[in-house]
Design an enzyme around this catalytic site. Structure first.
Site, short mmCIF file in Angstrom:
data_model
loop_
_atom_site.label_atom_id
_atom_site.label_comp_id
_atom_site.label_asym_id
_atom_site.label_seq_id
_atom_site.Cartn_x
_atom_site.Cartn_y
_atom_site.Cartn_z
N ILE A 1 0.82 -1.21 0.00
CA ILE A 1 0.00 0.00 0.00
C ILE A 1 0.85 1.26 0.00
O ILE A 1 0.34 2.36 -0.05
CB ILE A 1 -0.98 0.04 1.20
CG1 ILE A 1 -0.25 -0.21 2.52
CG2 ILE A 1 -2.09 -0.96 1.02
CD1 ILE A 1 -1.12 0.00 3.74
N GLY A 2 2.16 1.09 0.06
CA GLY A 2 3.01 2.26 0.01
C GLY A 2 4.47 1.87 -0.13
O GLY A 2 4.86 0.76 0.23
N VAL A 3 5.24 2.78 -0.70
CA VAL A 3 6.66 2.54 -0.85
C VAL A 3 7.38 3.80 -0.40
O VAL A 3 7.01 4.89 -0.81
CB VAL A 3 7.03 2.26 -2.33
CG1 VAL A 3 8.49 1.88 -2.46
CG2 VAL A 3 6.15 1.17 -2.90
N GLY A 4 8.35 3.65 0.46
CA GLY A 4 9.08 4.83 0.91
C GLY A 4 10.56 4.55 1.02
O GLY A 4 11.03 3.49 0.60
N GLY A 5 11.27 5.51 1.55
CA GLY A 5 12.71 5.36 1.68
C GLY A 5 13.08 4.18 2.56
O GLY A 5 14.09 3.52 2.37
N GLY B 1 11.34 1.33 2.89
CA GLY B 1 11.00 0.05 2.28
C GLY B 1 9.54 0.04 1.91
O GLY B 1 8.97 1.09 1.63
N VAL C 1 5.40 -0.88 2.46
CA VAL C 1 4.36 -1.02 3.48
C VAL C 1 3.26 -1.91 2.91
O VAL C 1 2.77 -1.67 1.81
CB VAL C 1 3.78 0.35 3.87
CG1 VAL C 1 2.77 0.18 5.00
CG2 VAL C 1 4.88 1.31 4.29
N ASP D 1 10.02 15.08 9.69
CA ASP D 1 9.60 14.76 8.32
C ASP D 1 8.10 14.97 8.18
O ASP D 1 7.38 14.09 7.74
CB ASP D 1 10.01 13.34 7.96
CG ASP D 1 10.06 13.11 6.45
OD1 ASP D 1 10.03 14.11 5.70
OD2 ASP D 1 10.12 11.95 6.03
#
Ligand SMILES: *[C@@H]1O[C@H](CO)[C@@H](O)[C@H](O)[C@H]1NC(C)=O
Ligand SMILES: *[C@@H]1O[C@H](CO)[C@@H](O)[C@H](O)[C@H]1NC(C)=O
Ligand SMILES: *[C@@H]1O[C@H](CO)[C@@H](O)[C@H](O)[C@H]1NC(C)=O
Ligand SMILES: *[C@@H]1O[C@H](CO)[C@@H](O)[C@H](O)[C@H]1NC(C)=O
Ligand SMILES: *[C@@H]1O[C@H](CO)[C@@H](O)[C@H](O)[C@H]1NC(C)=O
Ligand SMILES: *[C@@H]1O[C@H](CO)[C@@H](O)[C@H](O)[C@H]1NC(C)=O
Ligand SMILES: *[C@@H]1O[C@H](CO)[C@@H](O)[C@H](O)[C@H]1NC(C)=O
Ligand SMILES: *[C@@H]1O[C@H](CO)[C@@H](O)[C@H](O)[C@H]1NC(C)=O
Ligand SMILES: *[C@@H]1O[C@H](CO)[C@@H](O)[C@H](O)[C@H]1NC(C)=O
Length: 840
Positions: free
Chosen positions: A529-533, A535, A537, A647
């Site tokens: 459901i999500g991609v971030g710095g 890794g 989610v 952040d």
């Protein structure tokens, strides 16, 4: 790199052809077309204003007892119009043929319209299997419209074919019920025959010299036609009079990697090349696009991917439409194109091809889809990824339109098996259809959440009382946290067992890897459901009951063990209505995994501009800002130490099922200064576009850095655009700068979200802009505290509510005075015309 030398098996991309059509633009499609409403004795007009004729003139059958005209017993609410769907021509035994006189040298689109429904009580829609042939090509075989509609999750559908020119000047379309099934019958609701220009002329390839496949003697079936990043385009808005339908691409996007939709600036005219005919695709297709987004780090981690169900054992042409909307130099945005997991083209650069902004271009790829035994429907993947090797200015990709055509096999066949329902499409339909259920579920869930929250608070208060005495346990954590060196060691342990985390004194649970794998279906990609710095989610269900978000560290990510432990430490101690709750963690197999409450409505950003979700009303946006401000205020003042988020951005403000704003992602948090220190000196972290300029200059962190970032969030909420948009003209790239500049010029109203135009009262906007501006003060000391921000936002909401109430009152009064002419005092509103029209 040449695909076939690299991949010597049958699944190969035969050719890459960059096409600038060489036919003269003057070759307009022939006007001759037929729109036949089958089984109707009168014909009529459809929802697009197109006139359909009755079928009797074109239709012959060996014996009249085999056919009947009939009207559907039920009208599905999703039908766009009665014509041509509510009447059908039904064939019960032998073949029957429609004949059309056509021009001998042109291709024709044949569109078959099907609405599988009960037309006659003796005929079961689920017992209709038949074949359709046209001029020797098999279009459909053992075809069940009932199963197809079910698989598409649609009441009606259209099949489109592009037929090779009929030299005889005669086009015959034959329907034959399947003889193997007792009682089987064929039916058809509407037939379109439209003369079209050749959309597949063979131009000289510009990019490579690969052998190309000739489609001149082949018929094609259109599998999919998408206006990528844009909206549905109805047949009457298509170019060249071809009456094609272009659909929204979002149901075909893989997982949560939605990218960003982009629209051409109003000033930009889409200018077709002199040798690219406009009928290739309408301007609306080229004026909208999907890109990967502004964050290079995120873009490197994912592919912008579309998945389609197709029939096995056929060759497909994948046509990608491009148009550069923003960039004006080579190598600003270069990307690789993958078709079915094979490299189709490396270093695609739309600007480089056209040397012009707003110039459409397209590119064809040919791929054969093999039959994988045991798999019902084969998939065709189209993926885009930044071409990192070429070191482009931005790690990004773009796509404006996409079409997939199936080519007939060597025996002239185009028919595939009946499809089985696509999970992707069913999911997206279910989401649309179940809004009402969700509302009820949301109410129940809210109740549960409140109950759980109350329990948690109780537990927390108890533990807190104890916790003060448990200082030693937490003290260890503080030590690890405050001196990074001790934990870096820990990060290098392979097993992670050497520094497993004690849950004593924490409010969260230590889950086993087995439980996490069970919860996420073994880290199923479709659950991302999500991609971030940090890794990826995943959405998961823990112990089969609780919906959770599972944040799994990327082994190569920079955000390492320090952040992981920070986050557990911070979050486990903090419980607040406006903070995302950490439920647990897992530290096994060298992995670091955090488990949070699942936030059903995703990130705030998704509701501002990064998706096609409905726009949030102003009051709700204010309430969300107030919630987030409350969460941050608590972080700054409510806990034992001042906690600086570091952040703050719209993707770190999440929304639960009842739209309560929750601040998330404390991976970058750091406790603030204590009494004798006024700042924390640390490495610069955070996200571009939100950086406190002071922090950036002096690398000194205070809670006022969060206030600055929150100021950017406020303008994002007001303007409905991202904090940093490198695609815009220089002065507009940074939202903070752009907003302050407009504020100074007195033209702030010009840049607010068009959805909000006329909806915000003057007083409310003034307060809101005032506090947002203060947040963005260059000097941290001049910025308000989060408490002041919170207070001012609440005031702004009150002002808005007063204005709304006043407006309603006046409207009522006016209505009583003069019903025919609504004239209320709109001095409170910007863009009063809009306010008035929506008010009526
Ligand atoms: C079917 O066709 C007959 C004769 O052409 C006509 O009288 C009748 O109205 C038609 N029925 C429908 C439902 O269109
Ligand atoms: C077809 O539909 C009827 C009811 O309309 C049902 O009784 C029958 O079982 C269905 N047959 C199949 C094969 O699904
Ligand atoms: C297409 O068919 C015609 C006649 O059947 C033949 O003359 C022509 O060479 C074929 N074209 C191609 C490209 O195969
Ligand atoms: C669009 O047009 C307006 C007015 O003609 C001009 O001020 C503005 O700079 C233009 N924007 C772009 C991106 O060209
Ligand atoms: C595809 O072709 C193979 C080999 O010719 C055949 O065994 C298989 O049944 C075909 N699959 C479909 C779906 O027609
Ligand atoms: C993108 O897709 C290609 C082809 O399927 C694959 O090789 C690559 O690993 C993918 N990259 C990411 C980041 O998923
Ligand atoms: C392509 O890669 C995806 C994962 O990125 C995989 O799920 C899919 O099955 C692959 N498709 C083919 C045709 O190999
Ligand atoms: C499509 O069918 C036609 C007629 O049967 C045949 O000539 C042509 O070669 C077929 N196309 C392909 C790609 O096999
Ligand atoms: C026709 O299609 C149905 C449903 O997909 C399938 O069960 C059946 O085996 C097919 N029959 C033939 C002869 O291919």
């Amino acid at each position: 790199m040449r695909p076939h030398s690299q991949y010597p098996f049958s699944l190969i991309i035969f050719s890459i052809i960059l096409i600038l059509i060489t036919t003269a633009r003057t070759e307009e499609p022939a006007a001759k077309s037929f729109l036949i409403s089958c089984g109707s004795s009168t014909g009529g007009t459809d929802s697009n204003g197109r006139t359909w004729l009755p079928d009797s003139k074109y239709f012959t059958t060996p014996s009249s007892i085999d056919t009947k005209n009939s009207t559907a017993k039920q009208q599905d609410p999703s039908l766009p119009s009665q014509i041509p769907y509510m009447s059908a021509r039904i064939f019960t035994s032998s073949s029957s043929t429609f004949r059309f006189p056509v021009s001998p040298n042109t291709r024709h689109y044949i569109r078959l319209h099907f609405y599988p429904s009960t037309y006659d009580s003796s005929l079961d829609p689920n017992n209709s299997y038949f074949s359709v042939d046209a001029n020797g090509f098999t279009l459909l075989n053992n075809f069940s419209a009932y199963l197809t509609a079910k698989a598409l999750a649609k009441a009606y559908f259209i099949k489109e074919y592009s037929l090779v020119p009929a030299e005889s000047g005669k086009l015959s379309i034959t329907f034959t019920p399947c003889s193997k099934r007792h009682g089987s019958y064929a039916f058809i609701n509407g037939i379109e025959v439209i003369a079209i220009p050749d959309l597949f002329t063979q131009p000289p390839p510009l990019v490579s010299t690969h052998q190309s496949i000739s489609v001149a003697n082949s018929s094609l079936q259109t599998m999919i036609r998408l206006n990528v990043g844009g909206q549905y385009i109805s047949p009457d808005r298509d170019s060249g009079g071809l009456s094609r339908t272009w659909y929204d691409d979002s149901p075909y996007l893989f997982a949560a990697a939605l990218g960003v939709t982009a629209v051409a600036d109003k000033n930009l005219t889409i200018q077709y090349y002199s040798d690219l005919p406009e009928y290739i695709a309408p301007k609306d297709v080229y004026a909208t696009a999907r890109t990967m987004g502004p964050d290079n780090r995120v873009n490197l981690n994912y592919n912008l991917s579309w998945v389609f169900q197709v029939d096995a054992n056929f060759t497909y042409i994948v046509r990608l439409h491009f148009c550069e909307l923003f960039f004006t130099r080579n190598n600003q945005r270069k990307f690789n194109i993958y078709v079915n997991n094979q490299t189709a083209l490396e270093g695609a650069d739309v600007y480089e091809w056209t040397q012009s902004k707003g110039a459409p271009i397209y590119q064809d790829f040919v791929t054969f889809v093999v039959d994988v035994p045991g798999v019902d429907d084969q998939e065709l993947w189209v993926e885009l990824h930044p071409a990192v090797k070429t070191k482009p200015q931005y790690y990004d990709a773009i796509l404006n339109g996409l079409e997939i055509f199936k080519i007939n096999d060597s025996s002239g066949n185009l028919a595939g098996k009946n499809p089985t329902p696509s999970k992707l499409l069913l999911d997206s339909e279910a989401k649309k259809g179940n809004k009402k259920h969700n509302n009820l579920a949301a109410i129940i869930a809210t109740g549960l959440v409140l109950l759980v929250a109350a329990l948690c608070l109780l537990v927390y208060l108890r533990k807190k009382r104890k916790g003060d005495r448990n200082e030693t346990v937490l003290g260890n954590w503080l030590a690890i946290h405050d001196s990074p060196n001790t934990t870096t060691e820990c990060g290098h342990h392979k097993s992670g067992a050497g520094c497993s985390i004690s849950t004593q004194g924490l409010l969260c649970e230590n889950f086993s890897m087995e439980e996490i794998k069970l919860a996420t279906n073994n880290f199923d990609e479709s659950k991302v459901i999500g991609v971030g710095g940090f890794g990826k989610v995943y959405k998961g269900v823990i112990r089969g009951v609780k919906e959770v978000a599972v944040k799994r560290s990327n082994p190569s990510s920079n955000q390492g063990i320090n952040e992981f432990q920070n986050e557990i430490y911070m979050l486990s101690k903090l419980r607040h209505r406006h903070l995302v709750s950490l439920i647990g963690f897992c530290q096994e197999d060298g992995e670091m995994i955090l488990i949070y409450d699942y936030m059903a409505n995703g990130t705030l950003q998704q509701h501002l501009y990064k998706s096609n979700k409905p726009s949030l009303p102003w009051n709700q946006r204010l309430e969300i800002c107030i919630g987030a401000a409350r969460g941050l205020h608590y972080l700054h003042t409510g806990a034992k130490f001042t906690i600086i988020h570091r952040d703050v951005k719209t993707t770190n403000i999440l929304l639960d099922e009842s739209w309560v704003a929750k601040v998330s992602d404390f991976g970058l948090s750091k406790t603030g200064p204590n009494m004798n220190q006024t700042h924390v000196s640390t490495m610069v972290k955070g996200s571009f576009g939100y950086f406190d300029p002071e922090y950036f200059r002096r690398q000194q962190l205070t809670e006022k850095s969060d206030v600055y970032s929150f100021g950017v969030v406020l303008f994002e909420v007001l303007c409905g655009r991202q904090a940093l948009d490198p695609t815009l003209p220089t002065e507009q790239v940074s939202l903070a700068d752009w907003a302050l500049m407009n504020l100074e010029k007195g033209s702030l109203e010009d840049i607010i979200d068009p959805h909000l135009q006329g909806k915000i009262s003057i007083d409310c906007l003034k307060k809101f802009a005032e506090i947002a501006e203060k947040c963005l003060s260059d000097n941290g000391l001049e910025r308000p505290s989060m408490g002041d921000v919170l207070w001012t936002l609440e005031l702004a909401l009150q002002l808005q509510k007063n204005a709304d109430a006043g407006k309603l009152e006046e409207k009522k009064k006016e209505k009583a005075n003069d019903d025919s002419c609504i004239l209320f005092d709109d001095s409170n509103y910007f863009h009063n015309k809009i306010a008035m029209t929506t008010g009526r």
